[in-house]
Design an enzyme around this catalytic site. Structure first.
Site, PDB file in Angstrom:
ATOM      1  N   LEU A  58     -14.455 -38.707  21.619  1.00 23.54           N
ATOM      2  CA  LEU A  58     -15.853 -39.361  22.054  1.00 23.54           C
ATOM      3  C   LEU A  58     -15.884 -40.581  21.614  1.00 23.54           C
ATOM      4  O   LEU A  58     -16.592 -41.534  22.161  1.00 23.54           O
ATOM      5  CB  LEU A  58     -17.002 -38.615  21.833  1.00 23.54           C
TER       6      LEU A  58
ATOM      7  N   ASP B  74     -31.281 -51.437  26.292  1.00 16.86           N
ATOM      8  CA  ASP B  74     -29.779 -51.235  26.248  1.00 16.86           C
ATOM      9  C   ASP B  74     -29.051 -52.030  27.126  1.00 16.86           C
ATOM     10  O   ASP B  74     -29.655 -53.183  27.618  1.00 16.86           O
ATOM     11  CB  ASP B  74     -29.631 -49.638  26.485  1.00 16.86           C
TER      12      ASP B  74
ATOM     13  N   GLU C 112     -28.963 -39.249  22.768  1.00 19.23           N
ATOM     14  CA  GLU C 112     -28.910 -40.677  22.456  1.00 19.23           C
ATOM     15  C   GLU C 112     -27.865 -41.154  21.494  1.00 19.23           C
ATOM     16  O   GLU C 112     -27.390 -42.111  21.902  1.00 19.23           O
ATOM     17  CB  GLU C 112     -30.423 -41.191  21.909  1.00 19.23           C
TER      18      GLU C 112
ATOM     19  N   CYS D 213     -37.701 -59.486  42.359  1.00 15.25           N
ATOM     20  CA  CYS D 213     -36.764 -60.029  41.600  1.00 15.25           C
ATOM     21  C   CYS D 213     -36.259 -61.312  41.727  1.00 15.25           C
ATOM     22  O   CYS D 213     -35.946 -61.540  43.004  1.00 15.25           O
ATOM     23  CB  CYS D 213     -35.342 -59.171  42.043  1.00 15.25           C
TER      24      CYS D 213
ATOM     25  N   TYR E  95     -32.601 -49.653  19.308  1.00 19.78           N
ATOM     26  CA  TYR E  95     -32.730 -49.070  20.748  1.00 19.78           C
ATOM     27  C   TYR E  95     -32.767 -47.458  20.633  1.00 19.78           C
ATOM     28  O   TYR E  95     -33.886 -46.846  21.104  1.00 19.78           O
ATOM     29  CB  TYR E  95     -31.449 -49.264  21.541  1.00 19.78           C
TER      30      TYR E  95
ATOM     31  N   CYS F  27     -32.778 -51.458  46.276  1.00 17.41           N
ATOM     32  CA  CYS F  27     -33.421 -51.603  44.815  1.00 17.41           C
ATOM     33  C   CYS F  27     -35.005 -51.764  44.995  1.00 17.41           C
ATOM     34  O   CYS F  27     -35.532 -52.562  46.002  1.00 17.41           O
ATOM     35  CB  CYS F  27     -32.941 -52.862  44.394  1.00 17.41           C
TER      36      CYS F  27
END
Length: 361
Positions: free
Chosen positions: A83, A141, A40, A211, A123, A205
């Site tokens: 990174l 997120d 994470e 949606c 988060y 989807c």
DNA sequence: AATTCGGGGGT
DNA sequence: ACCCCAGAATT
């Protein structure tokens, strides 16, 4: 249809889709909270394919929080090299120490306790708590933000605090009774693989018929984005300073941009200043030594989050004075072949690569 | 509430 | 070129 009924349909559609379509990612093959924590942190503002090789190397080298806590920050930064957002590595190290001293080497098991560790925000605490420990807590997120803005047709700017709170509330209301870890991951997986920023694959989807953006054909304008201002540009000059076959490098101060990384000394060229005089000035100001500036060996363009730089690297000879670390954390003369032992910013690695190629000729 | 923090891959 | 990524910490 009531909200509750709609939420239930969304939960079922997502969990079913996820069960059939979840990517096989390394951190989904473990239940080790330490490994999930590490993933994470690495995934903050970082794409999955970028993080994977770093995650594998890191976990092989440091298999537990206790191992990590004992490591030197330089070693951790070398593994983190490339990174980005290097404060993550520093916070990871500090958190590992606290996990050992405060929690006997075991990760805290609740969102609220996780939040007390450096580098773990809203988060990440929600992610670790729900995925590793099954706590019924939400997460938002960038992926979830986009999915929810579309599914619930939210036109406000998601960076706005009130909209953010609305999204967190939605994410919480949407949580199923069980399988919260899988559900949270399914929202992110959908955002990453189907409900993409551009050209979302609405035809594939599982939430298409639930949606609102899809109903109104607004999937291409949601979430609303804000215009960004142009980035400033800087010209930087650095010296590859030789003395007796070794090169002088400096370690940046621990906090701030590229904190704790090694670099070639130098600095910004001021308006109206020549590259060569700027290099003399910077080296004098930061190291208190005199150099002879030779030929230019590289020009590197690099873009950081909030500015561009054009870095001119010059081969230099040390003339007089013992270098003093006036504007950095440390100084070191290293053999060219030992440069790769140190963690450098990406822009400096381009210079190092040029040096390596020259050496082979 | 804004800004600071990296780097790279997709478009 | 531009966008954005399993955001957090600082100002």
């Amino acid at each position: 249809m009531t909200d509750r009924r709609r939420y239930t349909r969304i939960q079922r559609a997502l969990l079913q889709w996820y069960a059939a379509n979840a990517r096989d990612l390394p951190w989904r093959r473990t239940r080790d909270p330490y490994a999930i924590w590490l993933s994470e942190i690495m995934l903050q503002q970082t794409r999955v394919p970028t993080a994977i090789p770093y995650y594998e190397r890191f976990l092989k080298r440091f298999s537990t929080a206790a191992h990590l806590a004992r490591a030197r920050l330089d070693t951790i930064l070398k593994l983190w090299e490339g990174l980005g957002y290097y404060s993550r590595a520093r916070n990871l190290h500090q958190a590992a120490k606290e996990i050992v001293s405060r929690c006997h080497g075991r990760l805290p098991q609740t969102k609220d306790e996780l939040l007390t560790l450096p580098g773990i925000g809203r988060y990440t605490a929600g992610a670790i708590a729900s995925i590793a420990f099954g706590e019924r807590t939400p997460l938002v997120d960038g992926n979830v933000e986009r999915v929810l803005c579309r599914v619930f047709r939210i036109h406000g700017n998601p960076k706005n605090a009130a909209i953010k709170e609305r999204l967190w509330k939605l994410a919480e209301d949407l949580l199923p009774e069980h399988e919260v870890g899988h559900f949270n991951q399914s929202l992110m997986e959908l955002g990453s693989e189907i409900c993409t920023p551009r050209n979302p694959r609405c035809d594939e989807c599982p939430l298409a018929n639930l949606c609102e953006a899809n109903h109104h054909n607004e999937q291409d304008i949601l979430p609303t984005r804000t215009a960004k201002k142009p980035l400033p540009s800087h010209v930087v000059v650095v010296g590859v300073i030789y003395r007796a076959g070794r090169i002088l490098i400096d370690k940046r101060k621990p906090k701030g941009l590229l904190g704790g990384l090694w670099e070639f000394p130098g600095g910004k060229v001021q308006p109206g200043e020549s590259l060569e005089s700027a290099l003399h000035r910077e080296i004098r100001e930061e190291l208190d030594i005199e150099i002879e500036v030779g030929s230019e060996i590289a020009v590197v363009d690099h873009t950081y989050t909030h500015f561009h730089v054009e870095i001119h690297a010059f081969e230099c000879k040390h003339l007089k004075g013992e270098p003093r670390p006036l504007a950095c954390a440390a100084l070191k003369w290293v053999r060219p072949s030992d440069l790769p032992r140190h963690a450098f910013p990406a822009a400096n690695k381009k210079i190092i690569e040029i040096l390596r190629v020259r050496r082979r000729h």
